[in-house]
Write a protein that holds these residues in place. Structure first.
Motif, PDB file in Angstrom:
ATOM      1  N   ALA A   1      -7.019  -0.267  -0.038  1.00  0.00           N
ATOM      2  CA  ALA A   1      -6.790   1.173   0.062  1.00  0.00           C
ATOM      3  C   ALA A   1      -8.000   1.894   0.637  1.00  0.00           C
ATOM      4  CB  ALA A   1      -6.418   1.743  -1.307  1.00  0.00           C
TER       5      ALA A   1
ATOM      6  N   HIS B   1      -5.828   4.000   3.092  1.00  0.00           N
ATOM      7  CA  HIS B   1      -4.491   4.144   2.534  1.00  0.00           C
ATOM      8  C   HIS B   1      -4.616   4.613   1.081  1.00  0.00           C
ATOM      9  CE1 HIS B   1      -3.137   1.881   6.052  1.00  0.00           C
ATOM     10  NE2 HIS B   1      -1.922   2.324   5.758  1.00  0.00           N
TER      11      HIS B   1
ATOM     12  N   GLY C   1      -3.402   4.039  -3.070  1.00  0.00           N
ATOM     13  CA  GLY C   1      -3.109   2.934  -3.973  1.00  0.00           C
ATOM     14  C   GLY C   1      -1.646   2.877  -4.355  1.00  0.00           C
TER      15      GLY C   1
ATOM     16  N   ASP D   1       0.857  -1.177   0.000  1.00  0.00           N
ATOM     17  CA  ASP D   1       0.000   0.000   0.000  1.00  0.00           C
ATOM     18  C   ASP D   1       0.892   1.226   0.000  1.00  0.00           C
ATOM     19  OD1 ASP D   1       0.908   0.391   2.624  1.00  0.00           O
ATOM     20  OD2 ASP D   1      -0.972  -0.206   3.553  1.00  0.00           O
TER      21      ASP D   1
ATOM     22  N   ALA E   1      -9.202   9.534  -1.292  1.00  0.00           N
ATOM     23  CA  ALA E   1      -8.183   8.781  -2.019  1.00  0.00           C
ATOM     24  C   ALA E   1      -7.769   9.515  -3.295  1.00  0.00           C
ATOM     25  CB  ALA E   1      -8.704   7.381  -2.357  1.00  0.00           C
TER      26      ALA E   1
ATOM     27  N   TYR F   1     -12.191   3.413  -6.045  1.00  0.00           N
ATOM     28  CA  TYR F   1     -11.083   4.320  -5.697  1.00  0.00           C
ATOM     29  C   TYR F   1     -11.361   5.732  -6.194  1.00  0.00           C
ATOM     30  CZ  TYR F   1      -6.216   5.512  -4.578  1.00  0.00           C
ATOM     31  OH  TYR F   1      -5.081   6.080  -4.032  1.00  0.00           O
TER      32      TYR F   1
END
Length: 450
Positions: A363, A368, A370, A151, A387, A381
Motif C-alpha cells: 500500500a 494504494h 489498505g 489492494d 494513506a 501505514y
C-alpha cells in the motif's frame, strides 16, 4: 464460510507425519500480476514472503515444504495479460495465482478458470475477518467468495487550494469541504459555480475550471451515482439504467462545457499533459485516483501536496443522489489446477500475504490503500498522512462496479453516450434514448430500465 479443506488435509498430514518420517514436498507456485510496475512489486514479493512463512510453519510441524515462487508482471498491458491468463487456463497451464481486476471474477468463474477461495480459507478467522466487508463483497460473485482483495484505491474529487482562496474561500472553508461534500452540503452545482468564478476571474484558463480524466474509466460511474443512479439491482443482480439519473449526469458535463469551465475537446487529452496540469495548479477542480498522489508528488514535482490540494468524495448531483466514490481493487484469485494440494497452498499464501503488515508494504510503496481495518494500527501505514486521510475519508463507504458479465458493455455504452452529450453531438436526452436502445438490444433481460 466453508470450513477450510486445507485445514483438514493439513491435520491429516500432521498425524501421518507423527507416525512416519516426513517426506519433502516441493511445490512451484506461479504468480501473474496484471497492471503492475516496479512500485507494485509487492503483489508478487508478498507471495514470496508468505512462502517463506509457510515453509517455516511446516518445519515447526515436522514437515519439509519447499515452495518456489515464480512471478511475472511484464505484460504489454491489461489486454495482453488477460488474454494470456485465458489462453493458459484453456491449455491447462494457468499460473497458480493471478492478480487482476475484480471484474474478471464473473467471466473467469463461469469459465471454470478459478476456484473459490472460501473452499480453502476461513473468512471468519484472522486475518481475513479484518478485511473491510465492502472490499470482500467486491471479491465475491453469486454469493461465493472467489477472491481476496489485494489492494484498494478510491477516486476522489480534488480542489486546488490557491484557486479556491482566490474565489473567496478561507483556509477554514477549504478544510471544511470534505465534510460538507459528505453531508451533501456542497454539490456538483457548487462545483459548476466555483469553477465558473475561477475562469471568469482569470485564476485558471477557460476550460480548466473542472478538468475531468481524459478517458473512460470507473470514475464516470460515480457521477451517475451522484444523480441517484444505481448500477445493479441488489435483489436480482441485473444492471440498472435509470434514465433520469443518466440524463442529469450527461447534462452536468454538457453544462460544464457550455459554461466554459471544461473543454469541449477535452477527451483524448494526453495523460502526461493532464497529470502535469492538475498536479501544478493549472486546473481549479478535477477528479482522479488515490494512486495519483505518487505521480503528483513524484514525477510531477508537487512538493507540498497537502498545502496545495484538498480532496473528498465525488459530490452529490441533486437530492436524488449522494456523495460517493468507487474503488476498483485488484484481487488475488486462485486458479483451477490438476493438483488440488497446490490450490490449497496457493490459497494459504494469499491469506498470509493479506495480513495487515504485509499488505501495508504494498500500500505505501505503491500509493494504494489498505484492505483491512488493522492496517491503521501498522506504523508504516498510520504514519503515512496520505494513506491515513484517504482511508478515513473514502474507503469505508466506497462501492464498486458490479461483478456482472454484461457490465463491460454497459460501461462502454454509458461512456459513448456521455461523449456524445459532452461534445454536443447529441442532447443529453437524445444520448440517453440511444443508450437505452443499445443496452436493451445488447443486455435484454439482464437490464432494468426505469
Amino acid at each position: 464460510m466453508t470450513v477450510s479443506k486445507f485445514k483438514g488435509a493439513f491435520a491429516a498430514l500432521m498425524l501421518s507425519a507423527a507416525a512416519v518420517p516426513a517426506l519433502a514436498e516441493d511445490v512451484n507456485i506461479v504468480v501473474w500480476a496484471g497492471g503492475s510496475n516496479d512500485a507494485d512489486a509487492y503483489r508478487i514479493t508478498a507471495i514470496e514472503l508468505a512462502a517463506d512463512m509457510l515453509e517455516r510453519e511446516a518445519a515447526i510441524e515436522g514437515r519439509e515444504l519447499n515452495i518456489t515462487v515464480e512471478g511475472k508482471r511484464d505484460f504489454g498491458g491489461w489486454e495482453e495479460f488477460k488474454q494470456g491468463v485465458t489462453l493458459a487456463a484453456e491449455a491447462g497451464t494457468a499460473p497458480n495465482i493471478v492478480v487482476t481486476s475484480h471484474l474478471d471474477i464473473a467471466p473467469w468463474s463461469q469459465a471454470g478458470y478459478i476456484v473459490p477461495t472460501e473452499d480453502y480459507l476461513d473468512f471468519d478467522a484472522w486475518p481475513l475477518n479484518d478485511i473491510y466487508p465492502n472490499l470482500l463483497e467486491i471479491a465475491a460473485y453469486n454469493g461465493i467468495q472467489w477472491g481476496i482483495p489485494q489492494d484498494a484505491e478510491s477516486r476522489p474529487f480534488f480542489f486546488w487550494k490557491d484557486t479556491m482562496r482566490g474565489i473567496g474561500y478561507s483556509d477554514a472553508d477549504i478544510a471544511a469541504l470534505p465534510a460538507k461534500i459528505e453531508a451533501g452540503e456542497y454539490t456538483l452545482q457548487n462545483v459548476l459555480e466555483d469553477a465558473k468564478k475561477a475562469v471568469e476571474m482569470g485564476l485558471v484558463e477557460e476550460g480548466y475550471g473542472f478538468y475531468p480524466r481524459p478517458s473512460n474509466g470507473p470514475d464516470y460511474a460515480q457521477f451517475y451515482q451522484s444523480f441517484g443512479g444505481v448500477l445493479q439491482d441488489p435483489e436480482t443482480g441485473k444492471l440498472v439504467l435509470d434514465k433520469a439519473a443518466m440524463e442529469a449526469f450527461y447534462q452536468f458535463f454538457a453544462d460544464a462545457v457550455d459554461a466554459g469551465i471544461t473543454r469541449k475537446n477535452h477527451l483524448g487529452t494526453d495523460w502526461g499533459q493532464w497529470y502535469s496540469e492538475v498536479a501544478n495548479g493549472k486546473a481549479a477542480t478535477w477528479h482522479g485516483g488515490t494512486w495519483h498522489y505518487a505521480r503528483y508528488t513524484g514525477k510531477e514535482g508537487n512538493e507540498d501536496f497537502f498545502g496545495t490540494i484538498e480532496f473528498g468524495l465525488i459530490p452529490a448531483g441533486n437530492d436524488n443522489g449522494r456523495a460517493n466514490t468507487i474503488t476498483h481493487p485488484l484481487v488475488y484469485l486462485v486458479t483451477d489446477q490438476q493438483n488440488d494440494d497446490h490450490e490449497d497452498i496457493a490459497a494459504q499464501l494469499v491469506k498470509i500475504a493479506s495480513e495487515p503488515r504485509m499488505n501495508s508494504l504494498h500500500a505505501i510503496q505503491s500509493a494504494h490503500l489498505g484492505i483491512s481495518k488493522q492496517q491503521s494500527n501498522i506504523e508504516i501505514y498510520s504514519n503515512d498522512r496520505w494513506a491515513s486521510e484517504a482511508t478515513e475519508r473514502l474507503l469505508g463507504t466506497a462501492n464498486a462496479q458490479p461483478n456482472n458479465l454484461d457490465y463491460g458493455a454497459f460501461s462502454e455504452a454509458m461512456f459513448k453516450g456521455l461523449e456524445a452529450a459532452w461534445t454536443g453531438v447529441k442532447s443529453p436526452a437524445d444520448a440517453v434514448a440511444e443508450l437505452e436502445s443499445e443496452l436493451t438490444a445488447k443486455l435484454g433481460d439482464n437490464l432494468i430500465v426505469k
